[in-house]
Structures are given as C-alpha cells and as structure tokens.
Design an enzyme around this catalytic site. Sequence first.
Site, PDB file in Angstrom:
ATOM      1  N   SER B  62       2.808   0.971   0.550  1.00 35.27           N
ATOM      2  CA  SER B  62       1.825   2.055   0.439  1.00 35.27           C
ATOM      3  C   SER B  62       2.014   3.165   1.454  1.00 35.27           C
ATOM      4  O   SER B  62       1.380   4.204   1.363  1.00 35.27           O
ATOM      5  CB  SER B  62       0.400   1.497   0.547  1.00 35.27           C
ATOM      6  N   LYS B  99      -2.800   2.235   7.292  1.00 31.30           N
ATOM      7  CA  LYS B  99      -3.110   3.388   6.437  1.00 31.30           C
ATOM      8  C   LYS B  99      -3.354   4.616   7.314  1.00 31.30           C
ATOM      9  O   LYS B  99      -3.540   4.491   8.521  1.00 31.30           O
ATOM     10  CB  LYS B  99      -4.387   3.137   5.613  1.00 31.30           C
TER      11      LYS B  99
END
Lengths: 420, 141
Positions: B62, B99
């Site tokens: 991701s 993230k």
Amino acid sequence: MIAHFDINNCYCSIEAVFNPKLRGLPCVVLSNNDGCVVARSPEAKALGIAMGEPWHLIADKHRAANVQALSSNYALYGDMSRRVMDTARTFAERMEIYSIDEAFLDYSPGANIDKVGRELRATIRRHTGLTVSVGIAPTKVLAKASNRVSKKDPSRGGVFEWPDGGAGEQILCKMKPSDVWGIAGRLEARVAKLGIEDALALSTMPDELARRVLTITGHRIVMELRGIPCLELEEVASAKKSIVCSRSFGRSIESEQELVEAVAAYAESVSSKLRTQKLTAERIQVFASTNPFKPDEEQFHDSVGYTFDTPTNLSFDLIGIATRAAKSLYRPGVRYKRAGVMVFGLGTENATQLSFDSMPAPELERKRRLLAAVDSLNRELGRGTVRSGSVAADPAWKMRAKRLSPRYTTQLSDLPIAFA
Amino acid sequence: MVIESITALGIEDVIQLPLAGTAVPAGFPSPADDYLEGAIDFNKHLIRNPASTFALRTRGDSMRGVGIFSGDILIVDRAETVNDGSIVIAVVDGGFTVKRLRHRAGKTFLCPENPEFSPIEVTSPDDQIWGVVISSIRNHR
C-alpha cells in the site's frame, strides 16, 4: 530532592507496546521454564492472580477469562529498560538505577520538580510507550512512599510530591510498617514486636530505641521517614528483581583495557552478590556511557546483553560475558564516564532445574564448591584476591519458553511487522 | 555463544565504509589527507534518538508510491513530531500499519500511497499513532 520512578506493570506493558492486541486483556508473564507468574497486567491483578502462583495450577481456570500467558523475554525487557533509563538520565545529574524497572533521580534544590516529574513521565511515555509513576520527596524512603500514592490515586496524574506537615503524617498513618521501603523482611518482625502498627508511629519512635532494636539501617529509614536524608543515591544497589553494580569513574576512561577491567570487576561483584543471596540470573546486561553533561565531547551510551541458557551465578559465566560485552562497547577516542553490570531474571539457586541443567550435576556441584571456596578466600583475604579468567562452555540445553514473544528490538529477524 | 547486540537496531556490527583521502596519481599528496576522517557510522546518520528509535519490517504494497516495498525495514522514531503528511506507524485492529497521516475536514486519516487501497479514518490518534517513520532501508540483493 529525590524523584523515584518505576514502570507500571513493567513486563506486561512492554509486551503490549509491541503487541497492541494485548492492550486491555489480562496478561501474565511467567518465570523461566514457564513456571510461576512474575508479572501481571492490571486486568490480571483484577482477576485475583497472585505473584508467584504456579501457572500450571491456575492455567485451566484462567483460560476461560482469556488470560494471555507469556514466557519472560528478558532480551526485550532489558532493551526497553535501557531506553527508559537512557531517557531518564537526561533529567537529572545523578541517577541510581535501582532495578530493571525503577530508578532514583537526584535534583538540586530549586528545580521545579513537579514539572520535571511530569515531563519525565511524558517523555518516557513518548519514547517507549511505557508509563511510569513518579514520587517526589526530600528522601529516598519518602520518594518511594510518594510513588505508592501516585500509583494508588489515579487523580494524581502519575506524579505525587510528598506534602509537608499534617498531610504527610496522614499518609504515613495509613501505611503499614512493611509498606515502608527497607522494612519488609528482616526488620518487619522487630518493628511488630515493638507494637508499632503504622509508618507514622515508626517515624516518631525514639532514636535510641530505633538504633538499638532496628540497627543503624533501621534508624536511617526512620530518619528518612521524618524527611531527613540519610540514604545516599547508591551506585551499587541490590533488589529482588535485579542486581546492579555500576559506577561513575573518578576520571574518564579511554582505554579498552581499563573499560574491560572495570566491567569485569563489576561482574565479579554482581556474581558474588548473587551467590551470597543464593540467587541465579537469567540475563546480564552491560552498559557504558560518556558524560551527558559534557556535550562538547563525543557522546556514547549503549548496552549489550546476553541471556544465559541456564540461569547462573558462576563468576566464569558472568565475567566471561561481561568482558566480551565491554569489548563490544569500546570505541576508540570515546571518554567513558560510567559503566555497569546488571543482572535480572533472578531465581533461587535451588530452583535452577537441575534435571534440565546442561552441566552434569557432579560438574556443576564441583563448580559451586570451587566458587564457594573462592568466595570465602575473597571474604577472608579481601575482595578480588582470587579472580576468574575463564568462561563456561556453551550449554546445549535450551530453556523451555513456549510462549516467548519475538525479540522485537534486538534481532533483525524478529522485527515487528508493519502492514503496508 | 553469541552476544546479541541490543543497540537501537540490533545490528550486530556497524558496517563501516572507510572514507579515505583522495587517490593521488601523481604530484603532491592532498593536504586533506592530514584530516582523514573515521568511518561512516550509519547508526549515527539514521538514528537521532537511540532511546526512542525502533525498527519494523513492512509487509504489503500500500505504500509503493513513496518507495516503501514489502520486506523493507522502517526506522521509526517515537520522539519525532507527528505532522500532517508524516508517514506513521499506526495501530489498527491490534496490529501495526504504515500509512501517510492526513488531516482533512477536522478528521484524521491514514492514507495509502497506492490507488488500489483506501484511506482509514483514525478515531483516537493518541492511542493509535505509534511512531513516525524517518527512513526506510531496502536490500537490493
């Protein structure tokens, strides 16, 4: 002024830093060989799980309550302790590491120590994810007592400063003598015999009586309860959970040989202390640092540790590892101001499972007898008369640690996983 | 018997690249040779606060957009200030995730750097943000 801090629910809290799933769950950490409960999370305490309970007897009962049981991961605890202590070290000029999870800091008069206490707590939490309780007072004994208050009363925000006069007396009269640091154990029975039932009565007992019945040690504790400092910040300390021997050098040390000799001497002292108390250690940690108050000099502070396959108190083992650790901590050109040896994961000598021992029993027995002879020679002829120069062979037997968490901070193969 | 190092990263041996003086084909030696430096110590360059710096290993794709690939090592400093746009380690569903942190319209999100993934809203940042990623290491062999 003295500040005392300790890590709340140390081992369980450390496990939860790296395994957030444990947050809010009852969790216990077991002694070596997964025997007894040596640490509990608040949730485990609430279930009534006691320290020292043999896990195999209570496991079935608590499995239903989803109690998480872990093997003790001393590599991890030692590394996190180092981080906490390194962070705390920058808050005061003098610090006594009392055990793996607690320390005393010495502040000069005039410091806003309540503020410093809060900053210390916030910084340790930020750096390590661990929460400490802080007690602040004019003496070590009262700083310990302050810490009890800050732990028991969450409205204090984790920091409590000992109040003057009546308010302090009120706290003391609610404390049993055995709650006072240094009284539990040997002095407890003598205090009870005098009919002293609380810490306030202990603090007001006549000096002459205290000296006679409680000896000089007990009298010092009584004085400290009155707010009169009698116990120095010690650089050699001994506690149940760990034994530390560390010193600031009179002058900075720059040669490898001097560093190794200093560390070997501390290891010798720690191992003879272990044997006097009939204890064994599971892990040894060696640390060395420069003077943080000389920012113009190259700064260094680091520690290396080693977990013994079989808990030991043999000088051969401890000095051998300490010497190698000191060599790995040495950097040319660095001016070392302080070094030390800490052992933890302490157990009693007899409980070291002989049937599992790597060494054949007769050989172990021979080594023990040799060490006993060395100890008695050193006692009679002065410390360091007989010293060791060898290291025991690698023990082949591995300890049982079925529920061991990864060594998150000390092994590249064990790093925590971050999902991307 | 192995002494395991417990330095911040647990790297056993600091990799040292000697920073030697100039190679001199002819003529006078460089005056800089009198000022030979030591070796590059990557711990020193990668780690500002040893007490608060940890290493984590990534798994997943991701964050490809910022060059963080599966298997990379992340250097995470818990003392670093968390800002809008910081790459962070966050606790989500009892595990760690890496993230980019974004504040939008009074809310806080963990944003992937890969269009195939969706942002996650952060409800309690104090409990959820574990640390700030200050660099990543990738092995090309």
